[in-house]
Design an enzyme around this catalytic site. Structure first.
Site, PDB file in Angstrom:
ATOM      1  N   GLU A  44      82.555 -45.039  48.004  1.00 34.76           N
ATOM      2  CA  GLU A  44      82.985 -46.441  47.874  1.00 34.76           C
ATOM      3  C   GLU A  44      81.866 -47.339  48.380  1.00 34.76           C
ATOM      4  O   GLU A  44      81.440 -47.226  49.541  1.00 34.76           O
ATOM      5  CB  GLU A  44      84.281 -46.732  48.644  1.00 34.76           C
ATOM      6  CG  GLU A  44      84.748 -48.170  48.389  1.00 34.76           C
ATOM      7  CD  GLU A  44      86.002 -48.608  49.157  1.00 34.76           C
ATOM      8  OE1 GLU A  44      86.552 -49.666  48.796  1.00 34.76           O
ATOM      9  OE2 GLU A  44      86.384 -47.937  50.106  1.00 34.76           O
ATOM     10  N   ASN A 103      72.724 -50.840  53.511  1.00 33.24           N
ATOM     11  CA  ASN A 103      72.763 -51.897  52.505  1.00 33.24           C
ATOM     12  C   ASN A 103      72.612 -51.284  51.106  1.00 33.24           C
ATOM     13  O   ASN A 103      71.613 -50.618  50.826  1.00 33.24           O
ATOM     14  CB  ASN A 103      71.629 -52.900  52.765  1.00 33.24           C
ATOM     15  CG  ASN A 103      71.774 -54.138  51.915  1.00 33.24           C
ATOM     16  OD1 ASN A 103      72.262 -54.079  50.782  1.00 33.24           O
ATOM     17  ND2 ASN A 103      71.359 -55.274  52.450  1.00 33.24           N
ATOM     18  N   ASP A 125      82.043 -58.499  46.403  1.00 30.97           N
ATOM     19  CA  ASP A 125      81.846 -59.949  46.508  1.00 30.97           C
ATOM     20  C   ASP A 125      81.526 -60.520  45.124  1.00 30.97           C
ATOM     21  O   ASP A 125      80.625 -60.022  44.440  1.00 30.97           O
ATOM     22  CB  ASP A 125      80.698 -60.252  47.479  1.00 30.97           C
ATOM     23  CG  ASP A 125      81.032 -59.776  48.893  1.00 30.97           C
ATOM     24  OD1 ASP A 125      82.223 -59.792  49.252  1.00 30.97           O
ATOM     25  OD2 ASP A 125      80.107 -59.373  49.618  1.00 30.97           O
ATOM     26  N   LYS A 129      78.338 -68.320  42.095  1.00 35.81           N
ATOM     27  CA  LYS A 129      77.269 -69.189  41.563  1.00 35.81           C
ATOM     28  C   LYS A 129      76.363 -68.393  40.629  1.00 35.81           C
ATOM     29  O   LYS A 129      75.943 -67.281  40.965  1.00 35.81           O
ATOM     30  CB  LYS A 129      76.425 -69.754  42.712  1.00 35.81           C
ATOM     31  CG  LYS A 129      77.158 -70.810  43.495  1.00 35.81           C
ATOM     32  CD  LYS A 129      76.262 -71.484  44.496  1.00 35.81           C
ATOM     33  CE  LYS A 129      77.092 -72.478  45.288  1.00 35.81           C
ATOM     34  NZ  LYS A 129      76.704 -72.549  46.685  1.00 35.81           N
ATOM     35  N   GLU A 202      93.213 -55.677  48.132  1.00 39.39           N
ATOM     36  CA  GLU A 202      94.161 -55.550  47.025  1.00 39.39           C
ATOM     37  C   GLU A 202      95.591 -55.855  47.482  1.00 39.39           C
ATOM     38  O   GLU A 202      96.321 -56.588  46.804  1.00 39.39           O
ATOM     39  CB  GLU A 202      94.084 -54.114  46.487  1.00 39.39           C
ATOM     40  CG  GLU A 202      94.906 -53.872  45.248  1.00 39.39           C
ATOM     41  CD  GLU A 202      94.581 -52.507  44.642  1.00 39.39           C
ATOM     42  OE1 GLU A 202      93.816 -51.738  45.255  1.00 39.39           O
ATOM     43  OE2 GLU A 202      95.100 -52.235  43.558  1.00 39.39           O
TER      44      GLU A 202
HETATM   45  C1  LIG Z   1      85.348 -58.342  49.728  1.00 42.69           C
HETATM   46  S1  LIG Z   1      85.025 -56.956  50.721  1.00 42.69           S
HETATM   47  C2  LIG Z   1      86.023 -55.649  50.026  1.00 42.69           C
HETATM   48  C3  LIG Z   1      86.334 -54.572  51.029  1.00 42.69           C
HETATM   49  C4  LIG Z   1      87.168 -53.386  50.493  1.00 42.69           C
HETATM   50  N1  LIG Z   1      86.493 -52.666  49.429  1.00 42.69           N
HETATM   51  C5  LIG Z   1      88.535 -53.828  50.020  1.00 42.69           C
HETATM   52  O1  LIG Z   1      88.799 -53.813  48.814  1.00 42.69           O
HETATM   53  O2  LIG Z   1      89.376 -54.151  50.869  1.00 42.69           O
HETATM   54  C6  LIG Z   1      83.391 -56.522  50.197  1.00 42.69           C
HETATM   55  C7  LIG Z   1      82.692 -55.582  51.184  1.00 42.69           C
HETATM   56  O3  LIG Z   1      81.431 -55.206  50.643  1.00 42.69           O
HETATM   57  C8  LIG Z   1      80.471 -55.194  51.687  1.00 42.69           C
HETATM   58  N2  LIG Z   1      79.158 -55.416  51.063  1.00 42.69           N
HETATM   59  C9  LIG Z   1      78.807 -56.440  50.262  1.00 42.69           C
HETATM   60  N3  LIG Z   1      77.509 -56.327  49.889  1.00 42.69           N
HETATM   61  C10 LIG Z   1      77.059 -55.182  50.441  1.00 42.69           C
HETATM   62  C11 LIG Z   1      75.797 -54.531  50.445  1.00 42.69           C
HETATM   63  N4  LIG Z   1      74.751 -55.024  49.785  1.00 42.69           N
HETATM   64  N5  LIG Z   1      75.670 -53.380  51.148  1.00 42.69           N
HETATM   65  C12 LIG Z   1      76.722 -52.874  51.841  1.00 42.69           C
HETATM   66  N6  LIG Z   1      77.936 -53.456  51.892  1.00 42.69           N
HETATM   67  C13 LIG Z   1      78.103 -54.599  51.211  1.00 42.69           C
HETATM   68  C14 LIG Z   1      80.895 -56.320  52.599  1.00 42.69           C
HETATM   69  O4  LIG Z   1      80.405 -56.156  53.907  1.00 42.69           O
HETATM   70  C15 LIG Z   1      82.428 -56.209  52.541  1.00 42.69           C
HETATM   71  O5  LIG Z   1      82.914 -55.353  53.541  1.00 42.69           O
END
Ligand SMILES: C[S@@+](CC[C@H](N)C(=O)[O-])C[C@H]1O[C@@H](n2cnc3c(N)ncnc32)[C@H](O)[C@@H]1O
Length: 235
Positions: A44, A103, A125, A129, A202
């Protein structure tokens, strides 16, 4: 996601050596050895607080799971969740689960070509934009990397509440010539699909009556072939 930072997070993570991986580049090409078996690996990307990946790993002992997030505080929360879910299920240590601080921008540094079988993108995310479009985790520049690390049975399973991200992603998949399956614009229209395991985001959105969009993307040739054969039988 707003995060309250607790003290000593990295110290806690460093102690969880069986569950948390802080230097995942060292495991590139060796993940099956780390798990001690040849079972498929499902990942994931952006696991957040980790409910989904923990529950999946608790339900399916025959698959290895890896949850990745870039925030140490979220990896810590996910580790708490992993132990909580195992305890509630009367299970022992989460041996088929690893939580990785990394990351996703550099995902190819963590997995060797064809090392994993499935990628879950759950409520990534949306970066609404236009000028931030390249940051979306379904942008073709990411899809190219996923194609490298997924094996012949490789698939991407994608869920989002964001209509604009879903539209963008369908176009991205199509631009890359990828085949999709089980496309849904309202996943829980006929009742909660608990069989698919709901994520934190969700549950929150579904409670507010917001539609969840979902699709599966076939990457590996065996996965594609199986789908085509299945379709042929239903004609
Ligand atoms: C909106 S949350 C969704 C969390 C989870 N998957 C859920 O559905 O409840 C998006 C997650 O992606 C992580 N994330 C976003 N960009 C990332 C990146 N480049 N590398 C690692 N994690 C990332 C953020 O830290 C955040 O925890």
């Amino acid at each position: 996601m707003r995060l309250r930072r607790r003290q000593g997070t990295m110290e806690v993570l460093k102690d969880l050596t069986d569950l948390v991986v802080l230097d995942p580049k060292n495991n590139k090409g060796k993940w099956n050895k780390i798990f001690g078996n040849d079972r498929p690996i499902y990942v994931e990307l952006g696991m957040g607080k980790g409910k989904f990946i923990s529950e999946m790993s608790s339900r399916n002992a025959d698959v290895n799971y890896i949850g990745i997030d870039m925030y140490d505080e979220l990896v810590r929360k996910a580790s708490d969740k992993a132990f909580e879910i195992r305890e509630a299920a009367g299970q022992g240590k989460p041996e088929n689960l690893r939580l990785v601080l990394f990351n996703i921008e550099h995902i190819e540094e963590v997995f060797a070509p064809q090392e994993i079988e499935r990628i879950f993108l759950n409520f990534s995310d949306p970066w609404p934009k236009k000028r931030h479009g390249f940051r979306r985790l379904t942008h073709p520049r990411f899809l190219q990397r996923y194609q490298q690390i997924l094996n012949k049975r490789g698939e991407i399973h994608f869920k989002t509440d964001s209509r604009s991200l879903f539209e963008f992603s369908l176009n991205s998949f199509a631009d890359m010539g990828l085949r999709m399956r089980n496309i849904s614009l309202d996943l829980h229209a006929e009742g909660r699909r608990e069989d698919l395991v709901m994520t934190e985001y969700e549950s929150k959105f579904a409670d507010q009556g917001i539609n969840i969009h979902r699709c599966e993307v076939l990457i590996g040739e065996a996965s594609l072939q199986e789908h085509v054969e299945h379709l042929a039988k239903s004609l």
